[in-house]
Design a protein around this motif. Structure first.
Motif, PDB file in Angstrom:
ATOM      1  N   UNK A 279      -2.730   8.844  14.694  1.00  0.00           N
ATOM      2  CA  UNK A 279      -3.786   9.532  13.969  1.00  0.00           C
ATOM      3  C   UNK A 279      -3.243   9.869  12.597  1.00  0.00           C
ATOM      4  N   UNK A 280      -4.053   9.681  11.580  1.00  0.00           N
ATOM      5  CA  UNK A 280      -3.564   9.894  10.223  1.00  0.00           C
ATOM      6  C   UNK A 280      -3.467  11.389   9.932  1.00  0.00           C
ATOM      7  N   UNK A 281      -2.332  11.984  10.297  1.00  0.00           N
ATOM      8  CA  UNK A 281      -2.199  13.420  10.119  1.00  0.00           C
ATOM      9  C   UNK A 281      -2.000  13.822   8.655  1.00  0.00           C
ATOM     10  N   UNK A 492      16.345  15.473  10.843  1.00  0.00           N
ATOM     11  CA  UNK A 492      16.691  14.404   9.897  1.00  0.00           C
ATOM     12  C   UNK A 492      15.459  13.873   9.199  1.00  0.00           C
ATOM     13  N   UNK A 493      15.531  13.754   7.884  1.00  0.00           N
ATOM     14  CA  UNK A 493      14.400  13.238   7.108  1.00  0.00           C
ATOM     15  C   UNK A 493      14.108  11.806   7.487  1.00  0.00           C
ATOM     16  N   UNK A 494      15.173  11.033   7.763  1.00  0.00           N
ATOM     17  CA  UNK A 494      14.993   9.627   8.092  1.00  0.00           C
ATOM     18  C   UNK A 494      14.183   9.474   9.380  1.00  0.00           C
ATOM     19  N   UNK A 495      14.594  10.237  10.424  1.00  0.00           N
ATOM     20  CA  UNK A 495      13.874  10.159  11.699  1.00  0.00           C
ATOM     21  C   UNK A 495      12.423  10.573  11.537  1.00  0.00           C
ATOM     22  N   UNK A 496      12.244  11.620  10.764  1.00  0.00           N
ATOM     23  CA  UNK A 496      10.896  12.136  10.580  1.00  0.00           C
ATOM     24  C   UNK A 496      10.028  11.104   9.857  1.00  0.00           C
ATOM     25  N   UNK A 497      10.629  10.433   8.846  1.00  0.00           N
ATOM     26  CA  UNK A 497       9.876   9.395   8.134  1.00  0.00           C
ATOM     27  C   UNK A 497       9.477   8.278   9.080  1.00  0.00           C
ATOM     28  N   UNK A 498      10.402   7.880   9.955  1.00  0.00           N
ATOM     29  CA  UNK A 498      10.089   6.812  10.909  1.00  0.00           C
ATOM     30  C   UNK A 498       8.955   7.246  11.836  1.00  0.00           C
ATOM     31  N   UNK A 499       8.996   8.516  12.260  1.00  0.00           N
ATOM     32  CA  UNK A 499       7.921   8.989  13.133  1.00  0.00           C
ATOM     33  C   UNK A 499       6.574   8.932  12.432  1.00  0.00           C
ATOM     34  N   UNK A 505       1.341   4.657   9.853  1.00  0.00           N
ATOM     35  CA  UNK A 505       1.444   3.319   9.313  1.00  0.00           C
ATOM     36  C   UNK A 505       2.054   3.267   7.928  1.00  0.00           C
ATOM     37  N   UNK A 506       2.420   4.415   7.364  1.00  0.00           N
ATOM     38  CA  UNK A 506       3.095   4.357   6.054  1.00  0.00           C
ATOM     39  C   UNK A 506       4.071   5.515   5.978  1.00  0.00           C
ATOM     40  N   UNK A 507       5.165   5.268   5.266  1.00  0.00           N
ATOM     41  CA  UNK A 507       6.159   6.332   5.162  1.00  0.00           C
ATOM     42  C   UNK A 507       5.709   7.367   4.138  1.00  0.00           C
ATOM     43  N   UNK A 508       6.206   8.626   4.275  1.00  0.00           N
ATOM     44  CA  UNK A 508       5.769   9.639   3.306  1.00  0.00           C
ATOM     45  C   UNK A 508       6.291   9.304   1.910  1.00  0.00           C
ATOM     46  N   UNK A 509       5.464   9.572   0.894  1.00  0.00           N
ATOM     47  CA  UNK A 509       5.852   9.187  -0.451  1.00  0.00           C
ATOM     48  C   UNK A 509       6.747  10.266  -1.065  1.00  0.00           C
ATOM     49  N   UNK A 510       7.114  10.053  -2.339  1.00  0.00           N
ATOM     50  CA  UNK A 510       8.144  10.871  -2.993  1.00  0.00           C
ATOM     51  C   UNK A 510       7.712  12.339  -3.085  1.00  0.00           C
ATOM     52  N   UNK A 511       6.395  12.548  -3.253  1.00  0.00           N
ATOM     53  CA  UNK A 511       5.910  13.925  -3.379  1.00  0.00           C
ATOM     54  C   UNK A 511       6.233  14.716  -2.126  1.00  0.00           C
ATOM     55  N   UNK A 512       5.884  14.160  -0.967  1.00  0.00           N
ATOM     56  CA  UNK A 512       6.152  14.867   0.281  1.00  0.00           C
ATOM     57  C   UNK A 512       7.656  15.068   0.463  1.00  0.00           C
ATOM     58  N   UNK A 513       8.420  14.029   0.194  1.00  0.00           N
ATOM     59  CA  UNK A 513       9.863  14.130   0.437  1.00  0.00           C
ATOM     60  C   UNK A 513      10.474  15.203  -0.447  1.00  0.00           C
ATOM     61  N   UNK A 514      10.077  15.177  -1.736  1.00  0.00           N
ATOM     62  CA  UNK A 514      10.630  16.176  -2.653  1.00  0.00           C
ATOM     63  C   UNK A 514      10.256  17.581  -2.198  1.00  0.00           C
ATOM     64  N   UNK A 515       9.006  17.754  -1.801  1.00  0.00           N
ATOM     65  CA  UNK A 515       8.582  19.091  -1.371  1.00  0.00           C
ATOM     66  C   UNK A 515       9.359  19.531  -0.146  1.00  0.00           C
TER      67      UNK A 515
END
Lengths: 614, 216
Positions: A279-281, A492-499, A505-515
């Motif tokens: 689901x696109x959370x 881990x950010x990496x694991x979370x991105x994979x989840x 269907x897409x990894x979080x972009x730079x805005x989310x990661x930076x925040x």
């Protein structure tokens, strides 16, 4: 290592939402609560109107949305309530879930008391004339009740006939039976909506989440047809850019966004755990966050139209009182001096008979003063708004609509709080299987009802303020901080991105990661330190309603006695103490198990029934 | 000399017949706010209205002091202003130079206040007797407070809802159980017949008669 699908084969069938709309409405209903109606407009008013929107939107973008997305994502991925989720991420973080559960429980206790008060007013709106419009007579029928005369009938109805408030928090008074039965009915209403878990609650939110918008629109349309509404709106939105230099504004904007979105309660995690996995959370989080803020804005427009009308009325009656005094004193013809020519007459009379005019008890009437009278919280709903409703034609209808709206708002937020208590209880598996869910919900509701009887005492309102100010603030900030650190740095950010890639269907972009990695934790820490620092600077005080005070009807400000201060500290510490306690316990247990396991060649895996990824 | 005495006598008698003056000890000030009360339908205050006032007051005095025949001439009015305020005093019909006591006048007005107000289409607020406070109307207190009625309705609905929601699945379950036992009995009977008729293939133990017994 990411979680894979096979590990879910043994998990029991989890309840599901009927459709996406239900889920969204529940989350929106949880986020949109009483604070959107009575806290945001007040902040807008005291912090320079339109200018306040800037720190508010910045806080939304950099603090609110990332936290919201985080909670919805981990709930949806790990498919458990708050305790299960945090235990899955790391057993050391299990305390975060327990802290969420305790905070949810404590908040639901006092929040339902507010709903009980709303019910009381709702029941009383079916009378003509409205009971808060008149003062009762005193004992020998020679005049009105003294307390009511000195203050207003609206104040009297709230403080005396509803709360029967004591002069301070130390005088407890007795249980007010009428509040007890209103509280019982509030808990029964919550129970009936929650009886079948999210099946029944999901149906209830169709009404409770949408009805407030309908009422706000009706009020807005009605208020715009009343005189003075535009004054209120202009006053609200006139920006005062100087205010942005005050750091208190930024702090209040950040705390308002944080508390408004209802993160860290565990309720949002529970709600999203009932979603399907893919689901696109991300879209859901942005939607819920934006709708919450938009609702705050819309509500403040409605509220301020009504308040503008009320201020205009007060200004007009102030001038009319002066007109009457002048007309009577100077024996002018009746209705010769009206609101239109008041100022010309006044100037003429003041110039020709200045001594006589000075001797009259004329009030200085200024529209700005009336607009400046601000109120937030229960004062706005039960005093200011009820007074405004009295002056509108067809008061009963407006009163009923207003209180049903407050009821819907409160109920939809209560659902989130109760969910934040029930789902972790299922996760903890401390409830034996033979107790059906309905009975467990009934037990929780009954226990909460018995505990919330404190708030039906004479000093109940003071206790609600204590809980509101201290339970629903610092512990939540601490929990949210640990949440974000736990997910981003422990999981881990990496694991979370994979989840997230797996779910949306897409990894979080730079805005989310930076925040997530930098901005939000720093903001949360800054807000927490500033908040605690400000609170610790002065001994906490509270306003009391004391009829024997010399300056009555002004509220008398008193210090909290030491035992209450101790309770306040307990309320702040007890929820968050579980975080270090559980962490320590797990560390010690882990060390003991590891040292005993090393002695044997075959060892039982410590995490055999958890989704093993450590 | 004689003219001076005559003038003095006239003056003193004229002064003596001035019982009505502002701030008279036995008089009351009346204030009317006709335009405020009636707006566009306000009538103009003139001699006739004043006559009606005096007649109404005489009526009030008569009703209070039974037996004494007050007349319009007993009510003396003075100091009228454009505001429509004036002072009045009441003389006793038994003794035309004596004034009726202030307290008696007040009681008489209180008794007939409603009638006096209605004669002029005014209310307690728009027809004021300065010094006589209107009796306050007690707020209506019904026997059963209305809020309890609404509370009863709401709680009744909620309670009924709770009972319905809790009991209906149990009732449904019971009904389903009864239906299931009937269906299973039919099924085993039919299947046993089918299997019995073909008698080919592997005998399937699952459809034997034992099923019916274990079902109990």
């Amino acid at each position: 290592v990411c979680l894979d699908k096979e590990s879910y084969s043994g998990v029991e069938e989890r309840p599901k939402w009927d459709n996406k709309i239900q889920y969204l409405l529940t989350c929106i209903g949880f986020a949109v609560g009483l604070g959107n109606i009575w806290r945001f407009p007040y902040l807008c008013q005291i912090y320079g109107g339109g200018a306040f929107l800037i720190p508010y939107l910045i806080a939304l973008v950099f603090e609110g949305l990332p936290l919201l997305y985080l909670e919805l994502a981990i709930g949806q991925r790990l498919r458990m309530g708050s305790i299960g989720v945090w235990k899955s991420i790391s057993p050391l973080l299990g305390g975060v879930g327990i802290a969420s559960m305790i905070v949810s429980f404590l908040v639901s206790i006092f929040y339902n008391t507010i709903i009980a008060w709303v019910l009381w007013y709702f029941f009383h709106s079916f009378q003509n004339p409205l009971p808060w419009s008149q003062c009762p007579l005193n004992d020998n029928h020679t005049g009105y009740d003294v307390e009511c005369e000195k203050s207003t009938s609206v104040n009297y109805f709230w403080y005396r006939q509803t709360l029967n408030i004591t002069p301070d928090i130390e005088t407890s008074g007795s249980l007010q039976w009428w509040l007890v039965i209103c509280l019982a009915s509030a808990w029964c209403v919550v129970y009936i909506c929650f009886i079948k878990g999210i099946e029944s609650m999901g149906k209830a939110v169709y009404v409770t989440a949408t009805f407030p918008y309908l009422v706000l629109t009706i009020f807005l349309v009605r208020a715009l047809t009343l005189p003075g509404a535009t004054d209120g709106l202009v006053y609200l939105f006139t920006p005062d850019w100087e205010i942005l230099k005050n750091p208190q504004v930024w702090l209040d904007a950040a705390t308002q966004i944080f508390f408004s979105l209802s993160v860290a309660f565990g309720g949002l995690i529970a709600f999203s755990s009932y979603n399907s996995e893919r689901n696109n959370c991300e879209r859901d989080a942005v939607l819920v966050g934006v709708i919450n803020s938009a609702t705050s804005l819309y509500a403040s427009i409605s509220i301020f139209s009504i308040l503008g009308f009320k201020a205009t009325n007060a200004y007009n009656s102030c001038r009319e009182d002066n007109i009457l005094d002048l007309t009577n004193h100077f024996e002018l013809s009746d209705q010769n001096m009206t609101l239109e020519n008041y100022y010309q007459w006044y100037d003429y009379l003041n110039s020709t008979f200045p001594d006589e005019v000075a001797s009259l008890p004329l009030k200085s009437c200024n529209l700005q003063t009336f607009l400046d009278q601000s109120a937030s919280g229960t004062g706005l709903a039960f005093i200011v708004f009820t007074e405004a409703v009295m002056e509108m034609p067809g008061s009963q209808v407006w009163a009923i609509l207003f209180f049903i709206m407050l009821l819907s708002l409160g109920l939809s937020s209560m659902f989130g709080n109760i969910e934040g208590v029930l789902t972790p209880m299922h996760d903890l598996k401390i409830v034996p299987k033979w107790i059906p869910n309905e009975v467990l919900t009934a037990i929780i509701c009954l226990a909460s009802f018995l505990m919330s009887l404190i708030f039906t005492l004479g000093s109940g309102n003071y206790w609600v303020e204590v809980f509101n100010g201290y339970v629903g603030s610092v512990p939540l900030l601490i929990i949210a901080f640990f949440e974000i650190i736990g997910v981003i740095y422990v999981y881990g950010m990496k694991n979370f991105s994979e989840d997230i890639y797996f779910m949306t269907g897409s990894r979080p972009n730079i805005y989310w990661k930076a925040c997530w990695m930098v901005i939000s934790p720093i903001m949360l820490l800054a807000v927490l330190i500033a908040y605690v620092g400000l609170q610790a600077q002065k001994h906490p005080t509270y306003p009391t309603w004391n009829p024997d005070y010399e300056l009555f009807p002004q509220t008398q400000v008193k210090d909290y006695p030491d035992w209450v201060f101790a309770i306040i500290l307990l309320l702040c510490i007890v929820p968050v103490i579980s975080i270090p306690v559980v962490a320590l316990y797990e560390l010690i247990c882990c060390k003991i198990q590891r040292s005993s396991a090393r002695a044997e060649p075959t060892h039982i895996s410590f995490h055999d029934n958890k989704t093993g990824f450590i | 000399m004689l003219e001076k005495i005559l003038i003095l006598l006239c003056l003193s008698s004229a002064l003596a017949e001035q019982p009505c003056k502002p701030d008279a000890s036995d008089g009351y000030k009346v204030r009317l706010s006709i335009k405020t009360a009636l707006g566009d339908e306000a009538y103009v205050w003139n001699e006739n209205e004043m006559f009606l006032f005096r007649a109404t007051l005489a009526f009030a005095m008569r009703s209070h002091l039974n037996g004494q025949e007050f007349d319009v001439s007993n009510i003396i009015v003075c100091d009228e202003t454009p505001r429509v305020t004036f002072w009045f005093v009441v003389t006793s019909p038994l003794n035309t130079s004596g004034l009726v006591d202030k307290g008696v006048v007040e009681e008489a007005i209180r008794m007939s206040r409603n009638r006096i107000n209605s004669a002029f289409l005014l209310t307690d607020k728009t027809l004021e007797f300065i010094g006589i406070t209107p009796t306050l109307t007690a707020p209506v207190n019904p026997d059963t407070p209305p809020w309890l009625i609404v509370f009863g309705v709401v709680m009744g609905a909620v309670g009924a809802g709770i009972i319905v929601v809790l009991v209906s699945p149990l009732v449904l379950k019971k009904r389903k159980k009864n239906e299931e036992t009937d269906e299973d009995e039919e099924e085993t009977g039919v299947k046993a017949v089918e299997n019995g008729s073909t008698r080919e293939g592997v005998y399937n133990m699952s459809f034997s008669d034992d099923e019916r017994l274990t079902q109990m």
